[in-house]
Design a protein around this motif. Structure first.
Motif, mmCIF file in Angstrom:
data_model
loop_
_atom_site.group_PDB
_atom_site.id
_atom_site.type_symbol
_atom_site.label_atom_id
_atom_site.label_comp_id
_atom_site.label_asym_id
_atom_site.label_seq_id
_atom_site.Cartn_x
_atom_site.Cartn_y
_atom_site.Cartn_z
ATOM 1 N N ILE A 265 0.853 -1.191 0.000
ATOM 2 C CA ILE A 265 0.000 0.000 0.000
ATOM 3 C C ILE A 265 0.886 1.237 0.000
ATOM 4 O O ILE A 265 1.565 1.531 0.975
ATOM 5 C CB ILE A 265 -0.928 0.023 1.226
ATOM 6 N N GLY A 266 0.871 1.948 -1.095
ATOM 7 C CA GLY A 266 1.684 3.155 -1.199
ATOM 8 C C GLY A 266 1.185 3.995 -2.343
ATOM 9 O O GLY A 266 0.021 3.920 -2.745
ATOM 10 N N THR A 267 2.072 4.792 -2.900
ATOM 11 C CA THR A 267 1.686 5.695 -3.975
ATOM 12 C C THR A 267 1.108 4.944 -5.165
ATOM 13 O O THR A 267 0.186 5.414 -5.824
ATOM 14 C CB THR A 267 2.904 6.522 -4.427
ATOM 15 N N ALA A 285 -4.327 2.659 -9.151
ATOM 16 C CA ALA A 285 -4.087 4.099 -9.129
ATOM 17 C C ALA A 285 -4.471 4.669 -7.772
ATOM 18 O O ALA A 285 -5.365 5.507 -7.654
ATOM 19 C CB ALA A 285 -4.880 4.777 -10.243
ATOM 20 N N ALA A 286 -3.790 4.187 -6.737
ATOM 21 C CA ALA A 286 -4.116 4.622 -5.376
ATOM 22 C C ALA A 286 -3.764 6.088 -5.168
ATOM 23 O O ALA A 286 -4.350 6.766 -4.330
ATOM 24 C CB ALA A 286 -3.380 3.750 -4.362
ATOM 25 N N GLY A 287 -2.796 6.579 -5.942
ATOM 26 C CA GLY A 287 -2.406 7.975 -5.793
ATOM 27 C C GLY A 287 -1.620 8.208 -4.522
ATOM 28 O O GLY A 287 -1.462 7.312 -3.692
ATOM 29 N N PRO A 288 -1.142 9.424 -4.335
ATOM 30 C CA PRO A 288 -0.278 9.707 -3.190
ATOM 31 C C PRO A 288 -1.006 10.125 -1.920
ATOM 32 O O PRO A 288 -0.362 10.518 -0.962
ATOM 33 C CB PRO A 288 0.574 10.861 -3.726
ATOM 34 N N ALA A 289 -2.338 10.023 -1.902
ATOM 35 C CA ALA A 289 -3.080 10.480 -0.711
ATOM 36 C C ALA A 289 -2.641 9.733 0.542
ATOM 37 O O ALA A 289 -2.537 10.315 1.623
ATOM 38 C CB ALA A 289 -4.584 10.308 -0.934
ATOM 39 N N LEU A 290 -2.372 8.425 0.405
ATOM 40 C CA LEU A 290 -1.991 7.628 1.570
ATOM 41 C C LEU A 290 -0.567 7.908 2.018
ATOM 42 O O LEU A 290 -0.138 7.427 3.058
ATOM 43 C CB LEU A 290 -2.169 6.140 1.267
ATOM 44 N N GLU A 291 0.182 8.685 1.219
ATOM 45 C CA GLU A 291 1.518 9.123 1.611
ATOM 46 C C GLU A 291 1.496 10.561 2.120
ATOM 47 O O GLU A 291 2.531 11.164 2.362
ATOM 48 C CB GLU A 291 2.483 9.012 0.419
ATOM 49 N N GLY A 292 0.279 11.134 2.236
ATOM 50 C CA GLY A 292 0.146 12.485 2.776
ATOM 51 C C GLY A 292 -0.047 13.570 1.742
ATOM 52 O O GLY A 292 -0.363 14.708 2.093
ATOM 53 N N ASP A 386 -12.940 17.261 0.771
ATOM 54 C CA ASP A 386 -12.098 16.838 -0.355
ATOM 55 C C ASP A 386 -11.080 15.784 0.074
ATOM 56 O O ASP A 386 -10.773 14.863 -0.689
ATOM 57 C CB ASP A 386 -11.365 18.042 -0.962
ATOM 58 N N ASP A 387 -10.552 15.911 1.304
ATOM 59 C CA ASP A 387 -9.613 14.905 1.817
ATOM 60 C C ASP A 387 -10.278 13.531 1.873
ATOM 61 O O ASP A 387 -9.673 12.514 1.521
ATOM 62 C CB ASP A 387 -9.125 15.277 3.219
ATOM 63 N N ILE A 388 -11.511 13.507 2.330
ATOM 64 C CA ILE A 388 -12.238 12.243 2.421
ATOM 65 C C ILE A 388 -12.435 11.649 1.034
ATOM 66 O O ILE A 388 -12.293 10.434 0.831
ATOM 67 C CB ILE A 388 -13.584 12.448 3.142
ATOM 68 N N ARG A 389 -12.717 12.496 0.041
ATOM 69 C CA ARG A 389 -12.873 12.015 -1.332
ATOM 70 C C ARG A 389 -11.560 11.420 -1.846
ATOM 71 O O ARG A 389 -11.568 10.399 -2.543
ATOM 72 C CB ARG A 389 -13.320 13.162 -2.233
ATOM 73 N N GLN A 390 -10.450 12.055 -1.538
ATOM 74 C CA GLN A 390 -9.149 11.516 -1.960
ATOM 75 C C GLN A 390 -8.919 10.141 -1.348
ATOM 76 O O GLN A 390 -8.434 9.214 -2.013
ATOM 77 C CB GLN A 390 -8.029 12.473 -1.549
ATOM 78 N N LEU A 391 -9.255 9.992 -0.074
ATOM 79 C CA LEU A 391 -9.122 8.697 0.587
ATOM 80 C C LEU A 391 -10.034 7.662 -0.058
ATOM 81 O O LEU A 391 -9.633 6.509 -0.272
ATOM 82 C CB LEU A 391 -9.443 8.828 2.074
#
Length: 502
Positions: A265-267, A285-292, A386-391
């Motif tokens: 689980i990462g970028t 395409a998890a994106g960088p949200a989980l990396e902050g 918006d943060d919740i949507r990214q998650l």
């Protein structure tokens, strides 16, 4: 006319032409702030001070002499170096100490191994210095194609050389006695390290370049190790790389009887599902949200980051790395907070925050600003809608990938018997929270195991054994790449997976 840009606190004076972009100039001098969006003006995190006022470096054009204050990058990020895996019989390609690198999109780790035994002597790690070119591989590919590949190659090689020197000093080993250096990373990180233009990763069919294990001379890249062999581990596909091969090596998934899910689980969110009979791999395409990144107060796992949260009665309890005042939220904290909000009922299955003032536990923490609802964590840190949507998009990508891989192998997620979480994120998240929000299937909670930096462990195995290098090649050849977006059911599955568990 040439302009002088004075950069503080470094005390450097840079020459610039009128009209030159400030972020580009700072990148060229290795003085740039982080720019998770790649310098597109979207993340707001490349802020510098000019005349005491905050300015986005990516949007500032040099027009005359100017003094710029750049916030120094934090160097105390929580980087996982602990690995996983059984002992390996020593069969190195060359005599001497051995070094192994795991080049991550966010962090870089170097391991130094003892000659004759393969035992770990020292480890050194740092944040990947390419961060100013974007938090994700797509941004870095775009910058490389725009003419900034050589700069990214130089940065990563200098960082790796520095880490190798640090590890040798820790262990009292002379760098010139190193006989083997192995490298794993995702395809983009490997190609940038080797100086190979990643244009293949920017167009269909995203074909990998490094499909075969390569053995070359390390001295061309690391002059301090003139006698070392440089071993490059092969990729599975254009977006499932040698780091994933390393994870499979370390975990033994390719020799496992039970149907096992390996998740990094990462970028990029690479995953492998299968056993010794068959393996399917995919990248999400998890994106960088989980990396902050792309989170309003997002940050890496470093001092000041909220890394865990819990609902104690009707009270929110927060854990902050370092124990001081919260400065932001890292990935493990983001997942915990979402789980807490679901348990409190202030976020529904669609991810929508309740109205401000709602008569629910923690409802008094909801407010509106800049046209969106937010949830107050501390006086200075909050979570936005918006943060919740990214998650949701990140967790939806991973959850849909798991479901579709299971379907390809035959059967649903309930047929999975083991779940291995690789990487720093997998080691620091609470499995209960990951299952609560639907990032991982809730029915698999009891079979989840964190295995640390398995990619680094795989790199160590390759450095120690030519037999493990051959096994890595076999894994890369055997693993079937599943292109999720090409499946007719992908869009529907992804949309459904974005929802939180009720």
């Amino acid at each position: 006319m040439t302009c002088t840009v004075t950069v503080l606190p470094a005390g450097r004076k840079l020459s610039a032409q009128p009209g030159e972009n400030l972020l580009t100039l700072l990148r060229s001098a290795n003085l740039a702030p982080e720019a998770p969006c790649g310098g597109n003006g979207k993340c707001g995190k490349c802020t510098v001070l000019i005349g005491g006022k905050p300015v986005l470096a990516c949007g500032y054009t040099v027009s005359g002499d100017v003094t710029v204050h750049v916030t120094e990058a934090k160097t105390h990020a929580r980087i996982l170096t602990d690995g996983y895996g059984a002992e390996v019989e020593l069969q190195p390609l060359r005599d001497g100490a051995m070094a192994a690198f795991d080049i991550g999109t966010t962090t870089v780790v170097c391991y130094l191994l003892e000659a004759g035994t393969g035992h770990l002597l020292a480890a050194a790690s740092a944040v990947n210095p390419q961060q100013s070119y974007g938090a994700d591989v797509i941004s870095r590919i775009q910058r490389a194609l725009a003419g900034e590949m050589e700069a990214q190659t130089r940065l990563i090689r200098e960082q790796m050389g520095s880490l190798l020197g640090d590890a040798c000093r820790q262990a009292g080993v002379l760098p010139e006695t190193v006989g083997v250096i192995s490298v794993v990373g995702n395809p983009c990180m490997q190609q940038l390290f080797l100086g190979i233009m990643p244009e293949n990763l920017a167009k269909i069919p995203f074909a990998p370049v490094l499909t075969k294990a390569e053995v070359g001379e390390a001295g061309d890249i690391f002059p301090c190790c003139p006698h070392a062999a440089l071993v490059t581990v092969p990729d599975i596909s254009g977006y499932v790389g040698a780091d994933t091969v390393g994870c499979v090596l370390a975990s033994g998934l390719d020799r496992e009887e039970k149907r096992t899910l390996l998740v990094d689980i990462g970028t990029n969110g690479e995953m492998v599902l299968g056993n010794r009979e068959r393996m399917i791999a995919c990248a999400t395409a998890a994106g960088p949200a989980l990396e902050g990144a792309k989170i309003r107060f997002g940050m890496r796992g470093e001092p000041g980051a909220i890394d865990h949260a819990a609902l104690v009665g009707n009270t929110l309890s927060l854990s902050v790395i370092g124990g001081g005042e919260a400065a932001g939220i890292c990935g493990s904290g983001l997942i915990d907070i979402a789980a807490v909000l679901l348990d409190a009922g202030v976020v529904n299955a669609r991810g929508r925050l309740a109205e401000p003032g709602t008569a629910l536990p923690l409802g008094d923490r909801i407010f509106e600003t800049e046209g969106q609802r937010c949830f107050r964590l501390t006086d200075s840190v909050y979570l936005t809608q918006d943060d919740i949507r990214q998650l949701q998009m990140a967790k939806g990508a991973i959850a849909s990938g798991i479901e579709l891989m299971a379907a390809q192998l035959g059967g649903g997620v309930e047929t999975i018997e083991r779940v291995l979480l690789a990487g720093a994120f997998g080691s620091f998240i609470r499995p209960e929270s990951a299952c609560r929000i639907g990032l991982l299937p809730p029915q698999l909670l009891d079979c989840i195991q964190a295995i640390g930096n398995a990619a680094g462990s795989g790199a160590r195995r390759v450095a120690c054994s030519r037999a493990e290098l051959q096994r890595a090649q076999t894994i890369a050849d055997r693993a079937e790449f599943l292109e999720l977006a090409a499946l007719p059911e992908f869009q529907r599955t992804f949309a459904q997976s974005m929802r939180f568990c009720p």
